[in-house]
Design an enzyme around this catalytic site. Structure first.
Site, short mmCIF file in Angstrom:
data_model
loop_
_atom_site.label_atom_id
_atom_site.label_comp_id
_atom_site.label_asym_id
_atom_site.label_seq_id
_atom_site.Cartn_x
_atom_site.Cartn_y
_atom_site.Cartn_z
N CYS A 148 -28.95 -36.21 29.31
CA CYS A 148 -27.74 -36.23 28.47
C CYS A 148 -26.67 -37.10 29.11
O CYS A 148 -25.93 -37.79 28.42
CB CYS A 148 -27.23 -34.82 28.25
SG CYS A 148 -26.95 -33.91 29.77
N GLU B 30 -22.98 -27.83 24.78
CA GLU B 30 -23.27 -28.95 25.69
C GLU B 30 -24.25 -29.86 24.96
O GLU B 30 -25.42 -29.52 24.82
CB GLU B 30 -23.90 -28.43 27.00
CG GLU B 30 -23.03 -27.48 27.79
CD GLU B 30 -21.90 -28.17 28.51
OE1 GLU B 30 -21.84 -29.42 28.48
OE2 GLU B 30 -21.05 -27.48 29.07
P1 NAD Z 1 -32.39 -29.61 20.06
O1 NAD Z 1 -31.03 -29.53 19.47
O2 NAD Z 1 -33.48 -30.12 19.22
O3 NAD Z 1 -32.88 -28.17 20.55
C1 NAD Z 1 -32.17 -27.41 21.51
C2 NAD Z 1 -32.54 -25.96 21.36
O4 NAD Z 1 -32.03 -25.47 20.12
C3 NAD Z 1 -34.02 -25.66 21.35
O5 NAD Z 1 -34.26 -24.50 22.11
C4 NAD Z 1 -34.31 -25.43 19.88
O6 NAD Z 1 -35.42 -24.59 19.64
C5 NAD Z 1 -33.04 -24.75 19.44
N1 NAD Z 1 -32.75 -24.85 18.00
C6 NAD Z 1 -33.20 -25.74 17.09
N2 NAD Z 1 -32.65 -25.51 15.87
C7 NAD Z 1 -31.84 -24.44 16.02
C8 NAD Z 1 -30.95 -23.74 15.15
N3 NAD Z 1 -30.82 -24.08 13.86
N4 NAD Z 1 -30.24 -22.70 15.64
C9 NAD Z 1 -30.33 -22.36 16.94
N5 NAD Z 1 -31.14 -22.99 17.82
C10 NAD Z 1 -31.89 -24.01 17.37
O7 NAD Z 1 -32.23 -30.45 21.40
P2 NAD Z 1 -33.37 -30.91 22.41
O8 NAD Z 1 -34.14 -32.01 21.78
O9 NAD Z 1 -34.10 -29.72 22.93
O10 NAD Z 1 -32.52 -31.48 23.63
C11 NAD Z 1 -32.12 -32.80 23.73
C12 NAD Z 1 -30.64 -32.92 23.45
O11 NAD Z 1 -29.92 -32.08 24.36
C13 NAD Z 1 -30.09 -34.31 23.69
O12 NAD Z 1 -29.18 -34.64 22.67
C14 NAD Z 1 -29.36 -34.18 25.02
O13 NAD Z 1 -28.33 -35.12 25.20
C15 NAD Z 1 -28.83 -32.80 24.93
N6 NAD Z 1 -28.54 -32.25 26.25
C16 NAD Z 1 -27.22 -32.04 26.58
C17 NAD Z 1 -26.91 -31.55 27.84
C18 NAD Z 1 -25.48 -31.30 28.23
O14 NAD Z 1 -25.27 -30.58 29.19
N7 NAD Z 1 -24.49 -31.85 27.55
C19 NAD Z 1 -27.92 -31.26 28.76
C20 NAD Z 1 -29.24 -31.50 28.39
C21 NAD Z 1 -29.54 -31.98 27.12
#
Ligand code: NAD
Length: 487
Positions: A271, A237
């Protein structure tokens, strides 16, 4: 920075930068141990059956409801969002948890299938089996609602879960884990491992059976690549660049009011938030007047319309999108190149933004909106679809809503409303293209956390056998005649 060596990390109040608390930066060994414990609990959790699990999940739902104010205060503190937004977010999550708990049996119970004429001596059914241990990785923008779409549906389906919350909202994650433990009949059904990116990486490469990731497209690709190494399935997502399409017969005042909220609420960190508007040129001036007047009344701050940017580094991206649009000739209806005033961003609405601007092509994730005029709805649809993302969309038209919606390449669309699909528990949530794949919520969200197993058995023996080396010439002639008769 090598985050694997840090023992702990702080969470901050995004408005003040003040440290709220420190949390364990879980190591690979700790993550692996949590996954092993989850594995050991899986059989007992599955043995409870749909009804047994429903009782526990409904009890957890009751705790969340009873302590809603406490959780909302924590969400508001860690994300910086207004308390009322935090309350709304948790209310939606409570609804999903309840729905998943009460509907798992209906949508996941075995179904019998017609074996067909040739195999009429057989009985056939399809079962949906839980994967085992599901790893859930969450973002910070909706730290309860977003992961709950994976946690509740996974648990209801019979999986145990190891959840890694965002490093910006670890307290919310821990709170969810602790409250579940209060109602759990035995430990390790739902565990929370706090940590930085390295903890997420450790979870992705651990012995989990499926990963449900919500976050940026960039990280999702890494998660998918790591999951590919182990051949485990993923739900991704990810980000969006959602369009709002406004036809000339739309209720302009309502469209302006809702588009403004969709773009600015939660400081634009949604998002499925509005980032681009395509409005029919005949009503564009009216729409721009309405949204401009309403936007002038919107202000960020503590207990104002929206809070600070939760993740300070996002401010640079927002600034770069605004600067790029300005350099390419966009005009400002509200705000300007000085809108970013850390930790806040003033509401910013840009007009006539070139389609190759970053504010059109990339996810901004701030309280900004672009408005471009179109000649007709075909142009609006073409531009709306001309993006690498495909998450949600909102369409405004009294007569053409359905027609426009049917041509959008998105996982979700709201007609004459915004984000209704997030609150309706019966419809799946998710995107296409760079917005990800797989679905949470609804029957499809339950299906997502199970794999299919076809089970067939003999009801009675046929006088002629086909699946044997003793197959006779008569059997060959028989099958040939039957096929010619049937087909
Ligand atoms: P992010 O990708 O920076 O981090 C998300 C999670 O992934 C965090 O818990 C982080 O610690 C973890 N992470 C980071 N690197 C990783 C790796 N290499 N392997 C595994 N896990 C890792 O995203 P964010 O800044 O926390 O969230 C914002 C983003 O999320 C925006 O792009 C938003 O659009 C999206 N989002 C999407 C939805 C949806 O349902 N489509 C909902 C909410 C947010």
């Amino acid at each position: 920075m090598n985050t694997t060596t840090l023992v702990d990390f702080p969470s901050h109040d995004p408005a003040t930068g003040e440290v709220i608390a420190r949390f364990r930066n879980s190591s690979k060994e700790e993550v692996d141990a949590a996954v092993s414990r989850a594995r050991a609990s899986t059989q007992a959790w599955q043995a409870l059956g749909f009804n047994g699990r429903k009782k526990i999940l409904v009890a957890w739902d009751a705790v969340l409801t009873k302590r809603l104010e406490e959780l909302a205060a924590l969400v508001a503190r860690e994300t910086g969002k207004p308390l009322s937004d935090a309350t709304l977010e948790i209310s939606l999550a409570i609804g999903h948890l309840d729905w998943a708990a009460k509907n798992a049996s209906k949508y996941l119970s075995p179904v019998s299938r017609n074996p067909g004429l040739i195999m009429a001596n057989m009985k056939a059914r399809v079962e949906r089996a839980p994967y085992g241990v599901v790893g859930v990785i969450g973002p910070w923008n909706y730290p309860v609602f977003t992961p709950m779409g994976s946690i509740a549906y996974s648990l209801a389906a019979g999986n145990t879960v190891v959840f890694k919350p965002s490093e910006y909202t670890p307290g919310v994650g821990e709170w969810l884990g602790e409250t579940f433990a209060e109602v759990a009949p035995f430990p390790d059904i739902f565990q929370v491992v706090t940590g930085l990116a390295s903890t997420g990486e450790a979870l992705t490469s651990s012995q989990i059976d499926k990963i449900a990731f919500t976050g940026s497209t960039r990280t999702a690709k890494r998660v998918a690549a790591a999951a590919g190494e182990r051949m485990i399935p993923t739900v991704l997502e990810c980000g969006g660049k959602d369009p709002v399409i406004i036809d000339k017969d739309a209720n302009i005042k309502k469209a302006a009011e809702f588009a403004l909220w969709l773009a600015m609420s939660n400081a634009g960190q949604t998002c499925i938030g509005a980032e681009r508007v395509y409005v029919h040129h005949e009503v564009a001036d009216h729409f721009i007047r309405e949204i401009g007047a309403m936007a002038a009344e919107i202000h960020p701050g503590v207990n104002k319309n929206y809070g600070p940017a939760t993740m300070p580094s996002q401010l640079n991206i927002i600034q770069s999108h605004i600067d790029d649009a300005a350099a390419k000739g966009a005009k400002f209806l509200i705000g300007g190149t000085d809108s970013v005033q850390p930790p806040y961003v003033q509401p910013t609405i840009m007009l006539d933004v070139p389609e190759d601007s970053l504010a059109i092509t990339d996810e901004t994730f701030g309280p900004t909106l672009t408005i471009n005029r179109v000649h007709d709805m075909d142009e609006a649809i073409r531009l709306a679809n001309a993006t690498k993302y495909g998450l949600g969309a909102s369409v405004w038209s009294r007569r053409n809503g359905e027609k426009i919606a049917s041509k959008l390449v998105t996982g979700m669309v709201s007609i004459n409303s915004v984000i209704g699909f997030a609150g309706i528990a019966t419809v799946p949530f998710g995107g296409v293209k760079d917005s990800g794949y797989g679905r949470i919520h609804g029957p499809e969200g339950l299906h997502e956390f199970t794999y299919l197993r076809s089970v067939v058995s003999e009801r009675f023996a046929l006088p002629i056998a086909f699946t044997t080396f003793k197959r006779t010439k008569f059997a060959d002639r028989f099958i040939t005649s039957v096929m010619k008769f049937l087909h």
